[in-house]
Write an enzyme that holds these catalytic residues in place. Structure first.
Site, PDB file in Angstrom:
ATOM      1  N   THR B 145      14.256   3.709 -29.887  1.00 25.84           N
ATOM      2  CA  THR B 145      14.071   5.109 -29.515  1.00 25.84           C
ATOM      3  C   THR B 145      12.864   5.282 -28.585  1.00 25.84           C
ATOM      4  O   THR B 145      11.764   4.834 -28.913  1.00 25.84           O
ATOM      5  CB  THR B 145      13.833   5.938 -30.785  1.00 25.84           C
ATOM      6  OG1 THR B 145      14.894   5.690 -31.696  1.00 25.84           O
ATOM      7  CG2 THR B 145      13.775   7.418 -30.462  1.00 25.84           C
ATOM      8  N   GLU B 146      13.098   5.901 -27.447  1.00 24.54           N
ATOM      9  CA  GLU B 146      12.034   6.200 -26.476  1.00 24.54           C
ATOM     10  C   GLU B 146      11.285   4.941 -26.045  1.00 24.54           C
ATOM     11  O   GLU B 146      10.105   4.991 -25.712  1.00 24.54           O
ATOM     12  CB  GLU B 146      11.049   7.226 -27.044  1.00 24.54           C
ATOM     13  CG  GLU B 146      11.698   8.495 -27.605  1.00 24.54           C
ATOM     14  CD  GLU B 146      12.293   9.395 -26.538  1.00 24.54           C
ATOM     15  OE1 GLU B 146      12.040   9.138 -25.349  1.00 24.54           O
ATOM     16  OE2 GLU B 146      13.026  10.343 -26.892  1.00 24.54           O
ATOM     17  N   LEU B 147      11.963   3.802 -26.095  1.00 17.45           N
ATOM     18  CA  LEU B 147      11.378   2.501 -25.750  1.00 17.45           C
ATOM     19  C   LEU B 147      10.141   2.174 -26.585  1.00 17.45           C
ATOM     20  O   LEU B 147       9.254   1.433 -26.156  1.00 17.45           O
ATOM     21  CB  LEU B 147      11.049   2.412 -24.255  1.00 17.45           C
ATOM     22  CG  LEU B 147      12.234   2.450 -23.280  1.00 17.45           C
ATOM     23  CD1 LEU B 147      11.764   2.113 -21.864  1.00 17.45           C
ATOM     24  CD2 LEU B 147      13.328   1.466 -23.688  1.00 17.45           C
TER      25      LEU B 147
END
Lengths: 423, 457
Positions: B145-147
């Site tokens: 998630t979100e890198l």
């Protein structure tokens, strides 16, 4: 009578009090011309002769008004002081001002004259323009006594008195000291003081307020009378009743979330109670400039799944909220009277109130604490939640107590004062 | 070989409806069906459908020379199935070309990697199953998630058998190093890391239509010029961005579609880059060194840290509260409850509570259905309060034995026996937790869930 807000457009205690008192006066056989800044058109008019201030035309050429135009220009001069302050101070003052007005009057005034809503130079202009309207009304109507509620209408009362030479009674529901603590707005204070000086008699909603009037405004004690507020008798069917949907007990704070109402003490007390008893939910109903700070504080204390915020509630949802509540808390730092605990008691909710409220002078069946004493507040809440004997007694006798606080009685005292003023 | 590695993030959260205090204990309907449907349809029409079509045409035109990758969150896939099945079909057509890699992520685009290993792995497996089911691929590359990435998260991911992971090429972890090489995890060097080149990625994703930007207007000629300036020794250019860049963040009128349509031809004719998927890059390159990331990074905002989702009092309270009930939710093991609990974990809910308006406020506001973070917080906590009431209610009926097992060791996934003694409204037995998210391996178990679900309404 220069008043505020008529049903159904009630946003605060002031409107409730004006309406209740007016009805009481009518029962006492007093005829009332009720002047409000704006009539919406659907107000309850059966009882009173409602005059909409914005429907009165004004002949500005008439010399009698010049006095008030002078006042407006005087205020403009006063407001020129603002640029000499630091931006911070200016910001604070503007904020503080917005806060005080939004309390009860803003919605009414802003709808009437469509002014900016800011409590600066424009509001002062409105107050004096309203005084202009008042003098016209004083010309056009027959009456014996002038009765003005709270500072925004004092200039109107004074104008009416100058025109008519009839006695002026001002009704103090709150003073600048209640609204702003020690950081009083000098212009407001001056208007309040001027009103008190011009008035033949002053009605204070509590002894607390009476003392402030005498001590802080230097008014002679013989002129100042205490007439406590009352509450409309409850008619069950009028009130929304709703079973709560959660199994926990509910403790409610209901009011503007501002310094004056002491919401921060409620949060701290809630935290203390929740340490001992997780079987309870707290609700802060209302809006105000301290709301965001309260939300952050509640999150910080890690109690947000037991402490809820509803935002501003309209009348129906207020009743709904009361009907779901098990304890009502009014921790006001300064409260000239405080009608809401009476409404809670009328809905069979036991109350905890601060000693710094006018209503504590008249209530026996309420737990009274100092607003700053969060231990005592937590203790009182816990007691009402857990010791059924206590809450049952409070509910039973509290209801009787409130039902006996009739506007008729308050109106009787007011009427006596009218008669006194006429002689 | 020098590669351009395109990865597009596709995500939609299940947004909450306005949920008042008065609803607590009474109304268990949390999600804004209308708004979610409306947005899914709008973004499908403006972005997913036309962009998929464009990329499909490019793949058809250039054959296996043009390749891309997607990570589609489970919540987005659930919404597509529910509201816009044509989007699923369109992605399936892309999958059939063999030129598209689908990446793995947490099912509900959650921040579970930061909180619960058990929940994290469960969600990743559930998402992997979903991808297998819909696109017939088993992902070998992971993107969180979100890198969001740290050494520890990388280790967990490697443990699950992933070979490659994507993250941000954040300046503060790279220092003088370039993102245009492949790196590896510092604890388990088997896990290879591809780092986003945020300069060139954001030129497309954020700055494309920004007229005040000196690079405006961005043409394929200009862009290929820039990538040619990359040192010849550097091996991979990772262009990672939200898929909604095409048509939603950058409207069609900005020319973003034309840019994309023209890009491959220009790359082929004027550079020595090829297009490759993350797993291809990972197989072809050798990691140049390990990257040390003790504290989590992300691809968000100037700081490239977690402060968009966590850190202020509101976010921390809400985040802790939703995970505090994990052992209960899992012990109850009810399909509907688990799905709702996972939807409540979606990172967007915490993003709406962000109070740092000043540096990146514009981006935050764009994605935020609430007027203020305080409203977002109140609404979320109201929903969560009701959810907790339901969880506690069912939890009371869970056999003690199971409670203890869950509390002691949340990592245990198979619960052997659940007594079926309670009557209809009570908890009913389910053999395993992993089946609760749309089971794939044992598809028959899925149908069984419908009945007890109704009983609890």
């Amino acid at each position: 009578m220069f008043g505020w807000e008529f049903p159904p457009h009630i946003t605060g205690g002031l409107g409730t009090a004006c309406f209740g008192l007016t009805k009481g006066l009518l029962h006492q056989g007093v005829e009332v011309i009720f002047v409000v800044p704006k009539a919406y058109g659907d107000e309850n008019q059966q009882a009173v002769n409602l005059v909409n201030a914005s429907e009165v035309s004004i002949d500005i050429k008439n010399s009698i008004y010049e006095d008030y135009w002078d006042n407006i220009s005087y205020i403009e001069v006063g407001s020129n002081l603002v640029p000499y302050m630091s931006p911070d101070e200016f910001y604070n003052i503007i904020n503080k001002k917005e806060q005080t007005v939004s309390s009860t009057q803003e919605s009414v005034l802003s709808k009437t004259y469509q002014f900016s809503g800011k409590y600066g130079q424009n509001l002062m202009e409105e107050v004096h323009r309203y005084a202009l309207v008042a003098s016209t009304i004083a010309f056009q109507n027959n009456f014996d006594v002038i009765h003005a509620h709270d500072w925004l209408t004092y200039p109107a009362g004074i104008a009416a008195k100058k025109i008519s030479n009839k006695p002026l009674i001002i009704h103090v529901h709150a003073t600048e000291f209640d609204r702003s603590g020690e950081n009083v707005n000098q212009t407001v204070y001056d208007i309040e003081r001027q009103g008190m000086e011009y008035a033949d008699y002053i009605i204070a909603v509590s002894n607390l307020t009476r003392n402030i009037i005498i001590e802080r405004y230097g008014i002679s004690p013989e002129k100042v009378f205490t007439v406590h507020n009352a509450v409309e008798p409850s008619t069950r069917s009028d009130y929304y009743f709703e079973e709560k949907h959660v199994k926990e007990k509910i403790v409610t704070f209901l009011g503007r979330v501002t310094f004056q109402k002491g919401p921060d003490y409620f949060v701290e007390a809630a935290y203390k109670v929740l340490q001992k008893d997780s079987n309870v939910r707290f609700v802060m109903a209302g809006s105000g400039d301290m709301l965001n700070r309260m939300i952050r504080r509640v999150a910080q204390l890690r109690i947000s799944n037991k402490f809820h915020f509803t935002g501003f509630l309209d009348a129906e949802n207020v009743d709904r909220m009361f009907s779901m509540s098990d304890v009502y808390v009014m921790p006001s730092v300064s409260e000239p009277f405080g009608i809401s605990p009476l409404e809670a008691m009328r809905s069979n909710v036991p109350v905890v109130i601060s000693k710094q409220s006018g209503v504590s002078e008249v209530l026996k069946y309420a737990l009274k604490i100092d607003f700053w004493d969060i231990d005592a507040m937590a203790d009182a809440i816990y007691g009402l939640l857990h010791y059924d004997a206590l809450s049952k007694m409070f509910v039973r006798y509290g209801k009787d107590e409130v039902d006996n606080m009739k506007w008729d009685n308050a109106a009787k005292s007011v009427k006596d004062l009218y008669i006194k003023a006429l002689n | 070989m020098r590669s351009i590695c395109f990865y597009f993030q596709v995500h939609q959260p299940f947004r909450l409806r306005t949920y008042r205090f008065f609803d607590i204990g009474k109304n268990h309907d949390y999600f804004d069906e209308f708004q979610n449907r409306y947005i899914a349809r709008r973004v499908a029409d403006k972005c997913y459908i036309p962009t998929n079509q464009l990329l499909l045409e490019l793949i058809q035109e250039y054959g296996s020379r043009f390749k891309i990758s997607y990570s589609i969150s489970g919540t987005a896939l659930d919404q597509f199935e529910k509201y816009t099945p044509d989007v699923i079909e369109s992605f399936q057509r892309l999958a059939a070309t063999g030129c598209v890699e689908f990446l793995s992520e947490t099912y509900t685009h959650s921040l579970s990697a930061l909180k619960s290993k058990d929940e994290f792995t469960t969600q990743v497996l559930a998402h992997r199953n979903k991808i297998q089911q819909l696109f017939g691929q088993t992902p070998t590359t992971f993107r969180n998630t979100e890198l969001i990435y740290s050494d520890g998260i990388g280790e967990m991911v490697a443990e699950m058998g992933f070979e490659t992971m994507l993250t941000e090429g954040a300046k503060h972890i790279l220092g003088w190093k370039s993102p245009n090489f492949m790196y590896c995890n510092s604890i388990n060097p088997k896990l290879k890391l591809l780092l986003k080149n945020f300069q060139l990625s954001d030129d497309i994703a954020f700055r494309f239509s920004q007229q005040s930007w000196e690079g405006w207007p961005l043409t394929t000629e200009k862009f290929v010029d820039w990538i040619n300036q990359i040192d010849q020794k550097q091996e991979v250019l990772n262009l990672f961005m939200d898929y909604e860049t095409f048509g939603e963040h950058q409207w069609q009128e900005t020319g973003i579609f034309d840019f994309m349509r023209a890009l491959p031809a220009r790359v082929f004719s004027h550079s020595n880059f090829t297009f490759n998927t993350p797993s291809e890059v990972s197989a072809a390159l050798q990691p140049v060194s390990a990257i040390y990331v003790p504290n989590p990074i992300s691809w968000a905002d100037e700081e490239r840290d977690l402060t968009a989702w966590l850190g202020n009092d509101l976010q921390d309270e809400a985040f802790d509260a939703v995970y505090a009930i994990e052992h209960k939710v899992k012990a109850i093991n009810d399909f509907k409850l688990i799905v709702e609990w996972r939807y409540l974990q979606t990172s967007d809910h915490f993003y709406y509570m962000c109070t740092k308006w000043f540096s990146d406020g514009d981006v935050h506001k764009y994605f935020n259905p609430y007027g203020t973070p305080y409203e977002a917080f109140i609404n979320y906590m109201n929903v969560l309060s009701d959810f907790i009431i339901r969880v506690d209610h069912y939890y009371d009926n869970v056999p003690l034995k199971e409670k203890e097992v869950k509390k002691k060791n949340i990592a245990i996934k198979e619960i052997s026996k659940v007594t079926k003694s309670k009557p209809a409204t009570q908890k009913s037995a389910k053999p395993s937790v992993s089946e609760n998210i749309k089971p794939i391996k044992t598809t028959t178990a899925k149908k069984k869930d419908t009945k007890p679900k109704k009983d609890r309404e």
